[in-house]
Design an enzyme around this catalytic site. Structure first.
Site, PDB file in Angstrom:
ATOM      1  N   LYS A   1       0.791  -1.239   0.000  1.00 58.35           N
ATOM      2  CA  LYS A   1       0.000   0.000   0.000  1.00 58.35           C
ATOM      3  C   LYS A   1       0.821   1.287   0.000  1.00 58.35           C
ATOM      4  O   LYS A   1       0.486   2.236   0.715  1.00 58.35           O
ATOM      5  CB  LYS A   1      -0.938   0.013   1.224  1.00 58.35           C
ATOM      6  CG  LYS A   1      -1.980  -1.073   1.231  1.00 58.35           C
ATOM      7  CD  LYS A   1      -2.834  -1.046   2.459  1.00 58.35           C
ATOM      8  CE  LYS A   1      -2.103  -1.546   3.675  1.00 58.35           C
ATOM      9  NZ  LYS A   1      -2.975  -1.908   4.794  1.00 58.35           N
TER      10      LYS A   1
ATOM     11  N   ASP B   1      -5.550  -5.688  10.516  1.00 60.00           N
ATOM     12  CA  ASP B   1      -6.895  -5.085  10.515  1.00 60.00           C
ATOM     13  C   ASP B   1      -7.995  -6.096  10.179  1.00 60.00           C
ATOM     14  O   ASP B   1      -9.126  -5.984  10.681  1.00 60.00           O
ATOM     15  CB  ASP B   1      -6.972  -3.863   9.579  1.00 60.00           C
ATOM     16  CG  ASP B   1      -6.463  -4.128   8.168  1.00 60.00           C
ATOM     17  OD1 ASP B   1      -5.905  -5.210   7.922  1.00 60.00           O
ATOM     18  OD2 ASP B   1      -6.608  -3.229   7.312  1.00 60.00           O
TER      19      ASP B   1
HETATM   20  C1  BGC Z   1      -1.936  -5.768   3.715  1.00 61.11           C
HETATM   21  C2  BGC Z   1      -2.801  -6.483   4.714  1.00 61.11           C
HETATM   22  C3  BGC Z   1      -3.972  -5.631   5.124  1.00 61.11           C
HETATM   23  C4  BGC Z   1      -4.718  -5.142   3.897  1.00 61.11           C
HETATM   24  C5  BGC Z   1      -5.889  -4.236   4.244  1.00 61.11           C
HETATM   25  C6  BGC Z   1      -2.780  -5.251   2.570  1.00 61.11           C
HETATM   26  O1  BGC Z   1      -1.988  -4.464   1.722  1.00 61.11           O
HETATM   27  O2  BGC Z   1      -0.935  -6.606   3.223  1.00 61.11           O
HETATM   28  O3  BGC Z   1      -2.048  -6.833   5.858  1.00 61.11           O
HETATM   29  O4  BGC Z   1      -4.839  -6.370   5.936  1.00 61.11           O
HETATM   30  O5  BGC Z   1      -3.829  -4.427   3.053  1.00 61.11           O
HETATM   31  O6  BGC Z   1      -5.508  -3.130   4.966  1.00 61.11           O
END
Ligand code: BGC
Length: 459
Positions: free
Chosen positions: A167, A203
């Site tokens: 992200k 989360d």
């Molecule tokens: C992460 C996860 C997370 C999800 C939603 C992903 O990019 O790897 O750990 O739960 O985003 O936030």
């Protein structure tokens, strides 16, 4: 199971034939979704298996959370929530099926998202201190739950080693380290506050816990926001890497990290040139390919790439685009939701957005086509999520399951819920009853609940 007005493509008959033709690759039929589901479940099994985990793409990390909340949890907890562009600190008081919460949001500037790990954790500790000062709790040592929404290899409830950033984050010297320790080190460097970390969690785990606190059928926690992921209840005997002591339920929550699905090419048969372009321009090329087809960080840009290409081919806006339309990141994911929120036959949000993009010359035919393109992108996301959720439901084999779900895409897209309700139904075994429940603040309340359950079962 409520499925109100299953959303079809608006104005399908009015969409230009060439546009329909050019968007075909974005539409996944049920047979294709079943094949995706089959590959997904195969990946899940490999993630859970001792001998296959190392090479597995969907990691299925063991969370060490075994018990769902009973509703009896009580006490005062701190929670930290890091996972997107914002960071939150929360103070939560739980008492029998009731909770009170105070929270503060702090921005994480881009230079911190891409800077050193030490700088990131100093910033987190600084925000925590400011919050504790404002709440007059600087001298208290409260149990804390840390929601850290990136792939973590957990060694216990309080140890989480970062596997990779996702992200848009890319801080140095964090991958391969225990993020709880990095937090404690930053707090030590300051020396003015103390905390007692009871748990680190994802989360999706927080969402499952928070939903299960209210609804005892909840077995899956799902995020469709900036990123995408799911957590579910698995039997300890199937989670071959689980090495903890059974605290009675025989279950353990699994953080699937399904965003990585496809990183070995398993989704190449449905990826389009737009998906390739998104990946190429990301901070983590070749990684999180499933997430890049679904989540809010990429959805707007996916739609923009389609619009750009079809404009350059002369199929939209009379072949005349704009500098803004041709600029990466200029078409926000919220535009997709807004355009699809226009009532049938009306285009006021669409017109406003196209004007903002410098496309005042768009015609009614363009509005129809633009909406269709947004629908193709968002429906594909909803259908991919549904194929995976239905896979988990089939795997668990329980008759009645509530799915707790959170995230900006699910929350703000006008049809995501109904699209998922419909498609999950097509892809589950007969007799499975399911429901999707919006989970209110899973990352915050969920962190407090995991901490509370951990206080009940001290290690
Ligand atoms: C992460 C996860 C997370 C999800 C939603 C992903 O990019 O790897 O750990 O739960 O985003 O936030």
């Amino acid at each position: 199971m409520k499925i109100e007005n299953i959303p079809q493509y608006e104005d399908l008959n009015l969409v230009t034939t060439e546009i329909r033709e050019r968007c075909k690759d974005l539409i996944l039929d049920d047979d294709t979704l079943r094949e995706i589901q089959r590959r997904f479940l195969d990946n899940i099994k490999r993630g859970l298996g001792k001998d296959t985990h190392e090479e597995a793409i969907i990691k299925c990390f063991v969370t060490y959370v075994q018990n769902l909340p009973s509703g009896e949890e009580s006490g005062k907890f701190l929670a930290l929530d890091l996972g997107g562009t914002n960071f939150r600190v929360l103070l939560i008081e739980l008492s029998q099926n009731h909770f009170e919460m105070k929270s503060k949001i702090f921005a994480i500037p881009q230079h911190i998202m891409l800077g050193s790990g030490e700088r990131l954790f100093d910033h987190i500790a600084d925000c925590l201190y400011k919050f504790m000062k404002e709440e007059n709790i600087v001298d208290e040592v409260l149990p804390l739950g840390f929601t850290f929404s990136f792939p973590l290899i957990q060694k216990s409830l309080t140890t989480g080693i970062l596997k990779r950033w996702t992200k848009g984050f890319n801080c140095s010297n964090v991958v391969g380290h225990d993020v709880v320790q990095l937090l404690l080190d930053a707090i030590d460097r300051r020396g003015d506050i103390k905390i007692s970390v009871m748990a680190i969690l994802n989360d999706s785990t927080g969402t499952l816990m928070s939903c299960a606190w209210l609804n005892h059928n909840c077995r899956i926690g799902l995020i469709v926001g900036t990123g995408s992921n799911a957590c579910y209840v698995e039997k300890q005997k199937n989670a071959e890497l689980f090495d903890g002591e059974d605290l009675g339920s025989g279950n353990v929550l699994i953080n699937t990290e399904w965003g990585a699905f496809g990183d070995d090419g398993a989704l190449n048969f449905v990826r389009t040139c737009y998906d390739e372009e998104i990946d190429k321009n990301s901070v983590n090329p070749g990684k999180q390919l499933h997430e890049k087809m679904i989540s809010g960080m990429y959805m707007g840009e996916l739609a923009r790439l389609v619009l750009e290409k079809l404009t350059k081919e002369g199929l939209l806006f009379g072949g005349k685009g704009s500098d803004i339309l041709f600029t990466r990141g200029s078409f926000y994911t919220k535009y997709v939701s807004e355009i699809e929120s226009d009532r049938p036959g009306t285009y006021s949000n669409c017109i406003e957005i196209l004007e903002e993009l410098g496309l005042k010359h768009a015609t009614e035919q363009d509005y129809i086509n633009v909406r269709f393109i947004c629908e193709c992108v968002s429906r594909r996301a909803a259908h991919l999520v549904s194929a995976a959720v239905a896979g988990l439901l089939n795997k668990m084999g329980e008759k009645k399951v509530t799915i707790g779900i959170d995230g900006s895409v699910y929350r703000y897209h006008p049809h995501f819920h109904n699209l998922m309700m419909e498609k999950i139904g097509h892809l589950t075994e007969p007799g499975i009853v399911y429901d999707l429940m919006l989970s209110e603040d899973g990352s915050g309340r969920g962190a407090a609940l995991v901490a509370a359950v951990a206080c009940r079962h001290p290690r």
